[in-house]
Design a protein around this motif. Structure first.
Motif, PDB file in Angstrom:
ATOM      1  N   TYR A   1      -5.434  -2.270  38.895  1.00 43.51           N
ATOM      2  CA  TYR A   1      -5.986  -1.888  37.587  1.00 43.51           C
ATOM      3  C   TYR A   1      -5.294  -0.578  37.159  1.00 43.51           C
ATOM      4  O   TYR A   1      -5.004   0.497  37.633  1.00 43.51           O
ATOM      5  N   THR A   2      -5.089  -0.518  35.689  1.00 43.44           N
ATOM      6  CA  THR A   2      -4.655   0.529  35.197  1.00 43.44           C
ATOM      7  C   THR A   2      -5.404   1.036  33.821  1.00 43.44           C
ATOM      8  O   THR A   2      -5.454   0.282  32.890  1.00 43.44           O
ATOM      9  N   PRO A   3      -6.146   2.145  34.011  1.00 45.97           N
ATOM     10  CA  PRO A   3      -7.184   2.690  32.993  1.00 45.97           C
ATOM     11  C   PRO A   3      -6.065   2.845  31.788  1.00 45.97           C
ATOM     12  O   PRO A   3      -5.167   3.382  31.959  1.00 45.97           O
ATOM     13  N   ASN A   4      -6.601   2.652  30.497  1.00 50.59           N
ATOM     14  CA  ASN A   4      -5.850   2.944  29.313  1.00 50.59           C
ATOM     15  C   ASN A   4      -6.760   3.593  28.293  1.00 50.59           C
ATOM     16  O   ASN A   4      -7.811   3.105  27.759  1.00 50.59           O
ATOM     17  N   ASN A   5      -6.542   4.744  27.512  1.00 48.60           N
ATOM     18  CA  ASN A   5      -7.225   5.043  26.384  1.00 48.60           C
ATOM     19  C   ASN A   5      -6.704   4.759  25.181  1.00 48.60           C
ATOM     20  O   ASN A   5      -6.629   5.680  24.316  1.00 48.60           O
ATOM     21  N   MET A   6      -5.951   3.771  24.989  1.00 49.07           N
ATOM     22  CA  MET A   6      -5.435   3.343  23.621  1.00 49.07           C
ATOM     23  C   MET A   6      -6.745   3.035  22.739  1.00 49.07           C
ATOM     24  O   MET A   6      -6.401   3.308  21.485  1.00 49.07           O
ATOM     25  N   ILE A   7      -7.483   2.601  23.133  1.00 52.48           N
ATOM     26  CA  ILE A   7      -8.984   2.364  22.324  1.00 52.48           C
ATOM     27  C   ILE A   7      -9.801   3.596  22.894  1.00 52.48           C
ATOM     28  O   ILE A   7     -10.375   3.245  23.759  1.00 52.48           O
TER      29      ILE A   7
ATOM     30  N   ARG B   1      -5.581  -5.627  33.821  1.00 52.62           N
ATOM     31  CA  ARG B   1      -5.696  -6.072  35.643  1.00 52.62           C
ATOM     32  C   ARG B   1      -4.687  -7.095  35.572  1.00 52.62           C
ATOM     33  O   ARG B   1      -5.033  -8.342  35.019  1.00 52.62           O
ATOM     34  N   GLU B   2      -3.494  -7.117  36.121  1.00 54.25           N
ATOM     35  CA  GLU B   2      -2.608  -8.309  36.197  1.00 54.25           C
ATOM     36  C   GLU B   2      -2.212  -9.163  34.808  1.00 54.25           C
ATOM     37  O   GLU B   2      -1.624  -8.489  33.969  1.00 54.25           O
ATOM     38  N   ASP B   3      -2.907 -10.338  34.759  1.00 54.19           N
ATOM     39  CA  ASP B   3      -2.629 -11.052  33.529  1.00 54.19           C
ATOM     40  C   ASP B   3      -3.744 -10.951  32.538  1.00 54.19           C
ATOM     41  O   ASP B   3      -3.854 -11.819  31.709  1.00 54.19           O
ATOM     42  N   THR B   4      -4.766 -10.083  32.424  1.00 54.26           N
ATOM     43  CA  THR B   4      -5.934 -10.054  31.882  1.00 54.26           C
ATOM     44  C   THR B   4      -6.025  -8.356  31.335  1.00 54.26           C
ATOM     45  O   THR B   4      -5.716  -7.545  31.953  1.00 54.26           O
TER      46      THR B   4
END
Length: 206
Positions: free
Chosen positions: A9-15, A67-70
């Motif tokens: 899992y990679t958290p992202n704050n793009m939104i 998460r991987e492909d989603t």
């Protein structure tokens, strides 16, 4: 940026947040209509109770998880809840779905208090969180709580605040004192400071 170990899992704050019309909600999901586009967000029970009813305009803070492909979008009613979500993801063996499940099991302030006080009984009341995992969670996150352990605990009115301050002066931690006072205040409504302190000491000194 926080990362989750062993689960890709990679958290992202793009939104950062979404403001729109709440199209629908369940205790675990919300759909926000933003100019005709429906955004599906996973949410906690606490956020479900807070965000209002379908048809109303709402704002949810977000965390986008790769998460991987989603990609999965998670929504939070408060910044505290989102910060705790990020902290949970930093613990080994905790993925996004488990993190939101933990937040669904108790409120954000209660979770901060439980981890800070190593309240394993309270933590293991969450489905899927056994004793060993609860102990590991406390070991890994207790030191990371920082100011959250103080700011997250509601102190109630003046008698509660004074009672907590008195217990701190006696050597008890603020989190531990606030947790006990909060529990006592449910039964001893409108109790005096002295009565709250005596009742708290009976519990804390056992």
């Amino acid at each position: 940026m926080p990362t989750a170990r062993n689960n890709h899992y990679t958290p992202n704050n793009m939104i950062e947040f979404i403001t729109g019309i709440l199209a629908s909600k369940t205790p675990s999901e919300a759909v926000i209509d933003l100019h005709g586009v429906g955004f599906l967000l996973s949410i906690s029970a606490g956020t479900f109770d807070t965000i209002g009813q379908p048809g109303e305009e709402v704002t949810l803070l977000t965390r986008l998880i790769h998460r991987e492909d989603t990609m999965e979008l998670y929504g939070f009613a408060t910044e505290l809840e989102r910060k705790i979500f990020d902290l949970l993801l930093s613990a080994s063996g905790i993925g996004a779905k488990m993190a939101i499940k933990i937040l669904a099991g108790m409120s954000a302030p209660e979770l901060v208090a439980a981890i800070s006080a190593r309240d394993y009984k309270m933590l293991t009341s969450i489905p899927g969180l056994g004793r060993k995992r609860a102990e590991k969670l406390c070991v890994e996150l207790e030191a990371k709580m920082g100011d959250l352990a103080v700011s997250a605990v509601p102190v109630g009115g003046a008698p509660s605040a004074d009672a907590i301050a008195a217990l701190e002066a006696l050597g008890f931690s603020r989190v531990e004192a606030a947790r006990v006072i909060r529990e006592i205040s449910v039964e001893l409504k409108d109790a005096s400071v002295d009565k709250l302190i005596r009742a708290a000491l009976n519990i804390l000194n056992k």
